[in-house]
Enzyme design. Structure first.
Site, PDB file in Angstrom:
ATOM      1  N   GLY A  78       2.367 -13.948  56.991  1.00 48.27           N
ATOM      2  CA  GLY A  78       0.972 -14.247  57.297  1.00 48.27           C
ATOM      3  C   GLY A  78      -0.027 -13.306  56.659  1.00 48.27           C
ATOM      4  O   GLY A  78      -1.145 -13.166  57.157  1.00 48.27           O
ATOM      5  N   HIS A 101      -0.030 -21.789  45.684  1.00 44.93           N
ATOM      6  CA  HIS A 101       1.304 -21.706  45.093  1.00 44.93           C
ATOM      7  C   HIS A 101       1.364 -20.455  44.211  1.00 44.93           C
ATOM      8  O   HIS A 101       0.438 -20.221  43.426  1.00 44.93           O
ATOM      9  CB  HIS A 101       1.588 -22.960  44.259  1.00 44.93           C
ATOM     10  N   GLU A 121      -3.367 -13.308  45.266  1.00 45.95           N
ATOM     11  CA  GLU A 121      -3.635 -14.289  46.329  1.00 45.95           C
ATOM     12  C   GLU A 121      -4.662 -13.745  47.318  1.00 45.95           C
ATOM     13  O   GLU A 121      -5.619 -14.423  47.685  1.00 45.95           O
ATOM     14  CB  GLU A 121      -2.337 -14.620  47.069  1.00 45.95           C
TER      15      GLU A 121
END
Ligand code: GRF
Length: 198
Positions: free
Chosen positions: A12, A115, A185
């Site tokens: 997470g 992704h 990310e």
């Protein structure tokens, strides 16, 4: 303000960054006279008991919906629960199950995935997590990156919203590349989400 459900089944860390970007809860933002947040993470959806993201949800006071295979794939895909929670957007952040048609139909162009590679390369069934980075390193690619895209009925296939690249070095291992991709990310995913919610 848009209400988001994050679907995650791992540590997470992306969920954490997305929650942080949302900033203050609405009531405290109003009290302090600051701009209202543009989105709120209202629900964490998880299929893995014990996943790190469940602890994160508890720490952040966000309700968790634990889901099971049968109702997800052969039932209503929890659409009722999501609508009841007022969810506008679904963010997939390390969620490995394929998204069933029932859910795509209920949230057209409102489901977004990240992704850890430059799609259409290194996507599709079986290409997740470390499998992706291992394949990139083994193929001696000069660069990799991240892809944020809408979700359709095929794995890693929907319209691309955003990509960012990073180099792959000769001495990289699966782990060092994974770390670099994770940082990418964390840097971009919350900002891209915030942009889409405007
Ligand atoms: C991320 O690398 C994401 O791209 C992939 O799963 C990972 C989730 O990591 N789909 P975390 O749970 O957010 O740390």
């Amino acid at each position: 303000m848009k209400r988001i459900a994050i679907f995650a089944s791992g540590a997470g860390s992306n969920a954490q960054k997305i929650i942080e970007k949302a900033g203050l809860p609405q009531s405290s933002a109003q009290e302090s006279g600051k701009n209202l947040p543009i989105y709120k993470v209202s629900l964490i959806v998880c299929n893995k008991p014990g996943a790190g993201v469940i602890h994160l949800a508890a720490k952040e006071n966000i309700p968790v919906l634990m889901i099971e295979k049968d109702p997800f794939f052969r039932g209503e895909a929890y659409v009722g629960e999501l609508k009841e929670a007022g969810i506008d957007y679904i963010i997939l952040a390390g969620f490995l199950w394929k998204i069933p048609l029932a859910l795509i139909a209920a949230y057209p162009n409102k489901i977004i995935n990240i992704h850890p590679a430059l799609l259409p390369k290194y996507g599709g069934k079986g290409m997740y997590g470390m499998h992706v980075h291992k394949a990139v390193v083994e193929n001696q690619e000069a660069e990799s990156g991240i892809t944020i895209h809408y979700v359709d009925e095929l794995y890693d296939h929907g319209q691309i919203i955003f990509q960012a690249t990073c180099p792959v070095y000769k001495e990289d291992t699966t782990d060092t590349l994974a770390q670099r991709i994770h940082a990418l990310e964390h840097l971009h995913f919350p900002a891209v989400i915030a942009d889409l919610m405007q």
